[in-house]
Design an enzyme around this catalytic site. Structure first.
Site, PDB file in Angstrom:
ATOM      1  N   LYS A  23      55.662  20.856  91.618  1.00 61.69           N
ATOM      2  CA  LYS A  23      54.647  20.106  90.874  1.00 61.69           C
ATOM      3  C   LYS A  23      55.101  18.653  90.762  1.00 61.69           C
ATOM      4  O   LYS A  23      55.954  18.315  89.946  1.00 61.69           O
ATOM      5  CB  LYS A  23      54.445  20.693  89.463  1.00 61.69           C
ATOM      6  CG  LYS A  23      53.210  20.137  88.808  1.00 61.69           C
ATOM      7  CD  LYS A  23      53.468  19.859  87.369  1.00 61.69           C
ATOM      8  CE  LYS A  23      53.007  18.604  86.785  1.00 61.69           C
ATOM      9  NZ  LYS A  23      52.561  17.456  87.514  1.00 61.69           N
TER      10      LYS A  23
ATOM     11  N   GLY B 260      62.553  14.765  84.385  1.00 61.37           N
ATOM     12  CA  GLY B 260      61.517  14.127  83.583  1.00 61.37           C
ATOM     13  C   GLY B 260      62.083  13.660  82.263  1.00 61.37           C
ATOM     14  O   GLY B 260      63.294  13.495  82.111  1.00 61.37           O
TER      15      GLY B 260
ATOM     16  N   THR C 285      59.514  16.266  77.582  1.00 63.37           N
ATOM     17  CA  THR C 285      59.016  17.325  78.469  1.00 63.37           C
ATOM     18  C   THR C 285      60.074  18.430  78.604  1.00 63.37           C
ATOM     19  O   THR C 285      59.746  19.619  78.616  1.00 63.37           O
ATOM     20  CB  THR C 285      58.646  16.749  79.849  1.00 63.37           C
ATOM     21  OG1 THR C 285      57.675  15.730  79.655  1.00 63.37           O
ATOM     22  CG2 THR C 285      58.091  17.796  80.771  1.00 63.37           C
TER      23      THR C 285
ATOM     24  N   GLU D  96      67.140  17.404  84.539  1.00 54.19           N
ATOM     25  CA  GLU D  96      67.619  16.023  84.673  1.00 54.19           C
ATOM     26  C   GLU D  96      66.691  15.183  83.812  1.00 54.19           C
ATOM     27  O   GLU D  96      65.536  14.979  84.184  1.00 54.19           O
ATOM     28  CB  GLU D  96      67.543  15.559  86.133  1.00 54.19           C
ATOM     29  CG  GLU D  96      68.392  16.357  87.099  1.00 54.19           C
ATOM     30  CD  GLU D  96      69.871  16.185  86.858  1.00 54.19           C
ATOM     31  OE1 GLU D  96      70.275  15.171  86.253  1.00 54.19           O
ATOM     32  OE2 GLU D  96      70.627  17.082  87.247  1.00 54.19           O
TER      33      GLU D  96
ATOM     34  N   CYS E  96      66.349   6.464  86.047  1.00 59.16           N
ATOM     35  CA  CYS E  96      66.951   7.204  84.929  1.00 59.16           C
ATOM     36  C   CYS E  96      68.350   6.693  84.620  1.00 59.16           C
ATOM     37  O   CYS E  96      68.796   6.724  83.481  1.00 59.16           O
ATOM     38  CB  CYS E  96      66.984   8.686  85.260  1.00 59.16           C
ATOM     39  SG  CYS E  96      67.714   9.007  86.862  1.00 59.16           S
TER      40      CYS E  96
ATOM     41  N   GLU F 135      65.215   5.228  75.388  1.00 59.17           N
ATOM     42  CA  GLU F 135      65.061   4.783  76.773  1.00 59.17           C
ATOM     43  C   GLU F 135      63.758   3.984  76.886  1.00 59.17           C
ATOM     44  O   GLU F 135      62.721   4.419  76.387  1.00 59.17           O
ATOM     45  CB  GLU F 135      64.975   6.048  77.626  1.00 59.17           C
ATOM     46  CG  GLU F 135      64.888   5.829  79.098  1.00 59.17           C
ATOM     47  CD  GLU F 135      64.686   7.153  79.844  1.00 59.17           C
ATOM     48  OE1 GLU F 135      63.888   7.976  79.390  1.00 59.17           O
ATOM     49  OE2 GLU F 135      65.332   7.327  80.883  1.00 59.17           O
TER      50      GLU F 135
HETATM   51  P1  NAD Z   1      57.555  13.213  82.305  1.00 62.70           P
HETATM   52  O1  NAD Z   1      58.437  14.071  81.490  1.00 62.70           O
HETATM   53  O2  NAD Z   1      56.369  12.611  81.630  1.00 62.70           O
HETATM   54  O3  NAD Z   1      56.950  14.021  83.535  1.00 62.70           O
HETATM   55  C1  NAD Z   1      57.814  14.660  84.477  1.00 62.70           C
HETATM   56  C2  NAD Z   1      57.041  15.770  85.157  1.00 62.70           C
HETATM   57  O4  NAD Z   1      56.809  16.808  84.188  1.00 62.70           O
HETATM   58  C3  NAD Z   1      55.656  15.355  85.662  1.00 62.70           C
HETATM   59  O5  NAD Z   1      55.389  16.010  86.879  1.00 62.70           O
HETATM   60  C4  NAD Z   1      54.730  15.863  84.576  1.00 62.70           C
HETATM   61  O6  NAD Z   1      53.405  16.087  84.997  1.00 62.70           O
HETATM   62  C5  NAD Z   1      55.438  17.163  84.217  1.00 62.70           C
HETATM   63  N1  NAD Z   1      55.078  17.747  82.911  1.00 62.70           N
HETATM   64  C6  NAD Z   1      54.722  17.104  81.787  1.00 62.70           C
HETATM   65  N2  NAD Z   1      54.500  18.018  80.814  1.00 62.70           N
HETATM   66  C7  NAD Z   1      54.741  19.245  81.325  1.00 62.70           C
HETATM   67  C8  NAD Z   1      54.708  20.569  80.825  1.00 62.70           C
HETATM   68  N3  NAD Z   1      54.367  20.843  79.573  1.00 62.70           N
HETATM   69  N4  NAD Z   1      55.040  21.586  81.649  1.00 62.70           N
HETATM   70  C9  NAD Z   1      55.404  21.340  82.924  1.00 62.70           C
HETATM   71  N5  NAD Z   1      55.450  20.099  83.463  1.00 62.70           N
HETATM   72  C10 NAD Z   1      55.125  19.059  82.676  1.00 62.70           C
HETATM   73  O7  NAD Z   1      58.478  12.121  82.984  1.00 62.70           O
HETATM   74  P2  NAD Z   1      58.031  10.919  83.907  1.00 62.70           P
HETATM   75  O8  NAD Z   1      57.387   9.912  83.013  1.00 62.70           O
HETATM   76  O9  NAD Z   1      57.297  11.420  85.077  1.00 62.70           O
HETATM   77  O10 NAD Z   1      59.445  10.381  84.424  1.00 62.70           O
HETATM   78  C11 NAD Z   1      60.237   9.532  83.671  1.00 62.70           C
HETATM   79  C12 NAD Z   1      61.333  10.300  82.974  1.00 62.70           C
HETATM   80  O11 NAD Z   1      62.092  11.019  83.939  1.00 62.70           O
HETATM   81  C13 NAD Z   1      62.325   9.377  82.297  1.00 62.70           C
HETATM   82  O12 NAD Z   1      62.664   9.886  81.030  1.00 62.70           O
HETATM   83  C14 NAD Z   1      63.531   9.403  83.224  1.00 62.70           C
HETATM   84  O13 NAD Z   1      64.757   9.109  82.596  1.00 62.70           O
HETATM   85  C15 NAD Z   1      63.482  10.785  83.740  1.00 62.70           C
HETATM   86  N6  NAD Z   1      64.212  10.871  85.015  1.00 62.70           N
HETATM   87  C16 NAD Z   1      65.438  11.434  85.015  1.00 62.70           C
HETATM   88  C17 NAD Z   1      66.174  11.495  86.192  1.00 62.70           C
HETATM   89  C18 NAD Z   1      67.559  12.107  86.218  1.00 62.70           C
HETATM   90  O14 NAD Z   1      68.109  12.282  87.303  1.00 62.70           O
HETATM   91  N7  NAD Z   1      68.159  12.419  85.094  1.00 62.70           N
HETATM   92  C19 NAD Z   1      65.632  10.981  87.367  1.00 62.70           C
HETATM   93  C20 NAD Z   1      64.365  10.412  87.330  1.00 62.70           C
HETATM   94  C21 NAD Z   1      63.662  10.369  86.136  1.00 62.70           C
END
Ligand code: NAD
Length: 504
Positions: free
Chosen positions: A185, A238, A242, A260, A294, A395
């Site tokens: 997804k 994410g 989430t 992550e 991230c 963040e």
């Molecule tokens: P997000 O949490 O909003 O979304 C991430 C994914 O989760 C998306 O595909 C979203 O549609 C999905 N999602 C949201 N709610 C859900 C649910 N209830 N059930 C299942 N899936 C769901 O994050 P974002 O805005 O897309 O990305 C930014 C975040 O990701 C930042 O906090 C960043 O630090 C983190 N990130 C971490 C790393 C790492 O390696 N640690 C790498 C990249 C991004």
């Protein structure tokens, strides 16, 4: 005519890839993907429902339980991954263009990403079969004891928008090579390259049903992925929020989870650091991809004796960073992903100023010229930041650098570890012993010394604290996708007579 990847990549509406074919959403829903640099249409994709997620899970379950994929040898699956890497390189231009349009990032950065994605598939393709388990010396001549690895089963792989296909690849490659089936997804904002990946996996020889894709908002298509009993593992990259939602939802069926999440990453600069390299690293750390990384080094922690001059130089250089769209040859960084995200970053900066931070540059929404068409936000530096301020705790995921100062090495370490996250950190110094001492003391999953951002697929990636659970990449990234099983065989069965006092 508007250039869209819709006409480059798609002759039919795509988004849901289930059981080896493209499907429409069960309610006929679609969504439009737009480039954040100028708002133009990039693609129209299917927007799934929860019922569609359940169809995708059923497909993955059937492929895992009854299909050939997990019955292949590691080497055979590894060969398929190597083909995937070759195909990614063949189609690099298509992938990079799609990634740049979805995210707004510069084309050249998207091209680096596709190289990294191919390297990830190649790494896992090559190490397949190198660790097939082990034989245990039991000390008993009549027993064979061995540990073997098996795939976990059906994996829900949930990816963010900042590095859409890279973050997906860190999950897809190890999940596939260990014999799992999956439902991917991607973020609803950036689905194009995940759509293309399904075609590539099929061309490389991944059987129908093993790789499934659902596109749509997390709130709609996400819940079944973390609660359906047919799913064995949820891997999310994410936000912390989430992760917490998914963790709670996954508890009832006690799924494996691999997370992550976010980061609030310190970049510690000592007075004896190489000056030019340290200034350069401080900029790259936080302003690469407009801070939507991230591991962004969003907290500059600089020694008091050099702070004023060092920050002044960082600010002057930050003011000169050129923003622009993916195909602007003069651009050095791109837009934020959406208007909503930019508003959040701006509100975060305003809150910092209200708490006493000093705005040294940036901090406004561009309203002139081509930048007004996209979601741009200029490199921003906040001075005078003190422990407890929201800008040091939360963040921003934007181009915002906070500045803190320290007097001693111990203070530097304490400030750098003063976060609930623990994803990455850096130390700049020309004293090798100090570098190693500080690196050892930092409670972060990656520590760079005199550098920022490099990674390789052979080395584990992940976070301490609320930055996540488990690791991606490296051997540990493979282990997330397999179960260890101990098999004991008694070669000379005979009664043990443990309960010998109660004969029949
Ligand atoms: P997000 O949490 O909003 O979304 C991430 C994914 O989760 C998306 O595909 C979203 O549609 C999905 N999602 C949201 N709610 C859900 C649910 N209830 N059930 C299942 N899936 C769901 O994050 P974002 O805005 O897309 O990305 C930014 C975040 O990701 C930042 O906090 C960043 O630090 C983190 N990130 C971490 C790393 C790492 O390696 N640690 C790498 C990249 C991004």
């Amino acid at each position: 005519m508007t250039t869209t990847i819709h006409n480059v990549l798609q002759d039919t509406l795509k988004g849901l890839y289930i059981d080896g074919g493209w499907r429409q959403a069960s309610d006929g829903g679609t969504s439009t993907v737009r480039c954040p640099a100028d708002g133009r249409e990039v693609a129209i994709v299917a927007s799934a429902t929860a019922a569609d997620s359940e169809r995708a899970i059923a497909s993955a379950r059937a492929a895992f339980d009854d299909g050939p994929w997990r019955r292949l040898t590691d080497i055979e699956r590894g060969a398929v991954l190597l083909r995937v890497a070759d195909l990614l390189e063949r189609d690099k231009a298509i992938y990079a263009k799609a990634e740049a349009l979805d995210t707004g990032k510069r084309l050249v950065e998207a091209e680096y990403d596709i190289d990294d994605i191919a390297a990830c598939f190649r790494y896992y393709g090559k190490i397949a079969g190198l660790d097939a388990g082990r034989v245990i010396d039991t000390g008993k001549p009549n027993a064979i004891s061995r540990v073997v690895y098996e795939p976990i089963g059906v994996c829900a792989l949930i990816a963010p928008w900042n590095y859409p296909l890279l973050q997906a690849a860190w999950k897809v490659a190890p999940a596939l090579v260990t014999g799992n089936s999956f439902v991917l997804k991607p973020s609803e904002l950036t689905p194009s390259t995940s759509i293309q990946l399904m075609e590539t996996l099929a061309e490389a020889g991944v059987p129908a049903g093993v790789a499934n894709l659902v596109t749509g908002p997390g709130s709609k298509v996400g819940p079944p992925l973390s609660s359906d009993p047919r799913v064995d593992l949820v891997s999310l990259t994410g936000s912390l929020a989430t992760g917490q939602t998914i963790m709670a939802a996954a508890a009832e069926t006690v799924k494996n989870i691999a997370f992550e999440l976010g980061g609030k990453n310190p970049n510690v600069v000592f007075a004896d650091a190489d000056w030019d390299a340290a200034v350069d690293n401080a900029l790259t750390a936080v302003f690469l991809h407009s801070g939507q990384v991230c591991s962004a080094g969003a907290r500059l922690v600089v020694e008091e004796t050099i702070a004023e001059r060092f920050v002044a130089e960082v600010v002057e250089r930050a003011k000169r960073i050129r923003m622009g769209g993916p195909f602007d040859p003069n651009a050095e960084t791109g837009p934020l992903i959406s208007a909503k995200h930019r508003d959040q970053v701006h509100a975060y900066v305003q809150a910092g100023i209200a708490e006493g931070a000093e705005l040294l540059c940036g901090g406004y929404i561009p309203e002139d010229g081509v930048l007004a068409d996209g979601f741009f936000y200029p490199p921003t530096v906040l001075g005078n930041c003190r422990s407890g301020m929201s800008v040091l705790l939360e963040e921003s995921f934007g181009p915002v650098l906070t500045v803190e100062t320290f007097g001693t090495e111990a203070e530097a370490v304490a400030i750098a570890n003063d976060t609930e996250y623990g994803l990455a950190g850096a130390v700049g110094t020309s004293d090798a012993s100090k570098a190693q001492r500080v690196a050892n003391a930092l409670r972060h999953g990656t520590v760079w010394i005199n550098d920022f951002h490099p990674y390789v697929p052979q080395a584990e990636w992940g976070g301490f604290g609320k930055s996540g659970i488990g690791r991606e990449l490296g051997q540990a990234g493979l282990n997330e996708y397999r179960e260890a099983k101990h098999i004991w065989q008694n070669l000379t069965p005979a009664p043990t007579e443990w309960f010998g006092g109660n004969p029949l």
